[in-house]
Write a protein that holds these residues in place. Structure first.
Motif, PDB file in Angstrom:
ATOM      1  N   ASN A 117       0.808  -1.221   0.000  1.00 25.23           N
ATOM      2  CA  ASN A 117       0.000   0.000   0.000  1.00 25.23           C
ATOM      3  C   ASN A 117       0.847   1.281   0.000  1.00 25.23           C
ATOM      4  OD1 ASN A 117       0.930   0.281   2.620  1.00 25.23           O
ATOM      5  ND2 ASN A 117      -1.082   0.180   3.576  1.00 25.23           N
ATOM      6  N   ARG A 157       0.936  -8.788   7.350  1.00 29.32           N
ATOM      7  CA  ARG A 157       0.172  -7.638   7.830  1.00 29.32           C
ATOM      8  C   ARG A 157      -1.330  -7.874   7.655  1.00 29.32           C
ATOM      9  NH1 ARG A 157       1.094  -1.318   6.084  1.00 29.32           N
ATOM     10  NH2 ARG A 157       1.623  -0.734   8.192  1.00 29.32           N
ATOM     11  N   LYS A 161      -4.089  -7.433  10.597  1.00 33.82           N
ATOM     12  CA  LYS A 161      -4.715  -6.107  10.611  1.00 33.82           C
ATOM     13  C   LYS A 161      -5.972  -6.107   9.760  1.00 33.82           C
ATOM     14  CE  LYS A 161      -1.212  -2.870  11.869  1.00 33.82           C
ATOM     15  NZ  LYS A 161      -0.638  -1.573  11.585  1.00 33.82           N
ATOM     16  N   SER A 163      -8.301  -4.753   7.054  1.00 35.60           N
ATOM     17  CA  SER A 163      -8.000  -4.008   5.831  1.00 35.60           C
ATOM     18  C   SER A 163      -8.744  -2.683   5.735  1.00 35.60           C
ATOM     19  CB  SER A 163      -8.297  -4.867   4.604  1.00 35.60           C
ATOM     20  OG  SER A 163      -9.665  -5.228   4.590  1.00 35.60           O
ATOM     21  N   ASN A 166      -7.321  -0.653   9.351  1.00 35.78           N
ATOM     22  CA  ASN A 166      -5.887  -0.792   9.612  1.00 35.78           C
ATOM     23  C   ASN A 166      -5.590  -1.002  11.101  1.00 35.78           C
ATOM     24  OD1 ASN A 166      -3.334  -1.108   8.446  1.00 35.78           O
ATOM     25  ND2 ASN A 166      -2.748   0.968   9.012  1.00 35.78           N
TER      26      ASN A 166
END
Length: 197
Positions: A117, A157, A161, A163, A166
C-alpha cells in the motif's frame, strides 16, 4: 518503534525469511555487510544483519536517530536505491562524516522496503569498509528480492490487521495477550450493520 517489534514477533518465519534475504543478497554482493532495518519518521533500527566479519561497527537491535543515518536519504515514494560508492567524498553527508569514519563505512547501497500500500517498512542495505562500485545487475536483483520480501510482509500484515480500519484484528490481539500474559487488557467485539458504507 516498539509497536513494529511487537508486530514482527507475530509474523511467522520472519527471522528465517530475513536470514534468507540476507543470504541471497550476500550471493549478489559477497564482500558487503548486509542488513535489514525498520524505519519510522524519526528512527532506524537494524533488525537483521549478515554475519560477515568486517571492520564495520554494526549490531542487530541498534537504534539510530534517522537524522544521524545515511538512510535518511531513502526516497520511499520513488522506490529508488540510494547509492554512495565513495561515501567520504559526498558533500551531502558532511554532517555524518565523523560517524561514518568511526563505523568505517566507505560505500553504501540502500534499497527501500515498502508494504504494497506504499507504507514504508525499512531498508535492505549493503555497506563496505572500502569504496565499491554497485553495478546495475546487482542492484536490479536486490530490488527483486526486496519486492518478494515486501509481498511476504504484506501477507503477514493482512493476517493481523483489518484491511478497512488498519487496526489490529482479533487474531493479533488474541496472540498478543496470550504471549503477554502479564499485560492486562480487554478485547471488545462490536458488530455494526452497514459499517463499511
Amino acid at each position: 518503534m516498539s509497536t513494529i517489534f511487537q508486530e514482527l514477533e507475530t509474523y511467522k518465519n520472519f527471522d528465517e525469511l530475513a536470514r534468507d534475504v540476507l543470504d541471497l543478497a550476500k550471493e549478489i554482493l559477497p564482500n558487503q555487510l548486509i542488513y535489514i532495518s525498520s524505519i519510522s519518521d524519526t528512527q532506524q533500527v537494524i533488525l537483521k544483519i549478515s554475519n560477515e566479519t568486517t571492520s564495520i561497527v554494526a549490531t542487530e537491535g541498534i537504534m539510530l536517530n534517522l537524522n544521524d543515518s545515511i538512510c535518511r536519504g531513502i526516497d520511499f515514494e520513488k522506490k529508488q536505491p540510494l547509492i554512495y560508492e565513495k561515501i567520504l567524498e559526498e558533500s551531502s553527508l558532511a554532517d555524518l562524516k565523523n560517524g561514518l569514519e568511526k563505523a568505517n563505512i566507505k560505500s553504501y547501497l540502500g534499497i527501500p522496503i515498502s508494504f504494497v500500500n506504499g507504507d514504508k517498512f525499512g531498508t535492505l542495505c549493503a555497506v563496505n569498509d572500502e569504496e565499491h562500485h554497485f553495478d546495475d545487475k546487482s542492484i536490479n536483483l536486490l530490488q527483486r528480492i526486496v519486492r518478494m520480501f515486501s509481498y511476504y510482509l504484506d501477507l503477514e500484515r493482512v493476517a493481523y490487521k483489518d484491511s478497512l480500519t488498519n487496526l489490529y484484528n482479533r487474531r493479533y490481539l488474541s496472540k498478543f495477550f496470550e504471549d503477554q500474559q502479564e499485560t492486562e487488557g480487554w478485547i471488545f467485539f462490536l458488530d455494526l450493520d452497514g459499517f463499511k458504507k
